[in-house]
Design a protein around this motif. Sequence first.
Motif, PDB file in Angstrom:
ATOM      1  N   HIS A  18       0.838  -1.208   0.000  1.00  0.00           N
ATOM      2  CA  HIS A  18       0.000   0.000   0.000  1.00  0.00           C
ATOM      3  C   HIS A  18       0.870   1.253   0.000  1.00  0.00           C
ATOM      4  N   GLN A  21       2.109   1.590  -3.637  1.00  0.00           N
ATOM      5  CA  GLN A  21       1.042   1.999  -4.555  1.00  0.00           C
ATOM      6  C   GLN A  21       0.661   3.462  -4.348  1.00  0.00           C
ATOM      7  N   GLN A  22       0.559   3.884  -3.096  1.00  0.00           N
ATOM      8  CA  GLN A  22       0.173   5.267  -2.827  1.00  0.00           C
ATOM      9  C   GLN A  22       1.259   6.249  -3.269  1.00  0.00           C
ATOM     10  N   GLY A 159      -6.397  -6.495   6.103  1.00  0.00           N
ATOM     11  CA  GLY A 159      -6.275  -6.330   4.661  1.00  0.00           C
ATOM     12  C   GLY A 159      -6.108  -7.682   3.996  1.00  0.00           C
ATOM     13  N   ASP A 195      -4.245   0.172   4.292  1.00  0.00           N
ATOM     14  CA  ASP A 195      -4.135   1.398   3.510  1.00  0.00           C
ATOM     15  C   ASP A 195      -4.099   2.635   4.396  1.00  0.00           C
TER      16      ASP A 195
END
Length: 241
Positions: A18, A21-22, A159, A195
Motif C-alpha cells: 500500500h 502503490q500510494q 487487509g 491502507d
Amino acid sequence: MTSPPVAVVGCTGLVGSHILQQLISSPQTFTVNALMRRPYPHPIHDPDSKLKALISTDTSTWPDTLGTTSSAALFSALGSTRTDSGSLELQRKIDVDLNVAIARAAKESGVKTYVLISSNGASSASRFPYLQMKGELEDAVIALGFDKTVILRPGLIVGGREKTRMIERPLHLVANLFGAVSGGTLKDSWAQDADVIARAAIRAGTEDAAWDGKGTKMNGKMFWVMSQVDILALGKEPQNL
C-alpha cells in the motif's frame, strides 16, 4: 512542485504494498527506489511509472544497493514470520539484522527521514520474541540519529494478505465485521486497515505539517512513535502529496 526520491523496503507485503502503490500514484513526481526479492506482483496504473525496482533475491546486497540511490526518506515495512523464515534465529536475521543494516546504509547515504512499520507492544524488554525483536529494531534505528525517525505501532493489521496467519484469521473476520456494522468505531481501537497505516506513514514521512505538535526531540533529532490513535488521525485523511 516535485518531491525528492524516496525508498521502500518490504514493499510486497501488506502494508508495504500500500505504501508503494500510494507513492507511485501520487500526483507529485516521486521516484520510488524499491528493494525487492521479486518483481512487483500488482498492476501499476501509471504509464510513466515512478517505480525504480531494485530486484535481488540476495538480500545481503540490499544495503549496498540502497547506498547507491539518492533518497530523502526510507520507508521500511520489512518483516517475516517464524514459519516463513524457518526458525526464530532466521526470522531475527530479517526482522532485526537486515533492517538495521539497511537503515545504517540509508543514514550513511544521506537519507534524512526513516519510517518504520513496527507493532503495538514492541519493546526490547518484552518476553515475547516477536515484540522483543520489534523493540530492538526500534532502539537501533533511533540510535542511528536520522533527522526524523517515525515509528508506527499499529494493532492488528487488516487487509488482503497473500498468507494470513491461522491464529489471526478469526480476528480478521471479527475486525471486518465490526468495521462493517459500526463504520469502524468498534474496530479502530485494536485493528487498523493496511491502507490507512500506509497513508499515515507517508504523511509522517513527507509532510512537515503532519509533525505540528508531534514528536520528541533528542540530541537535536526528532522521533515520533505513532500510536494507533495517531495512525488513525493521520491515515484517515488524504495526504497532500
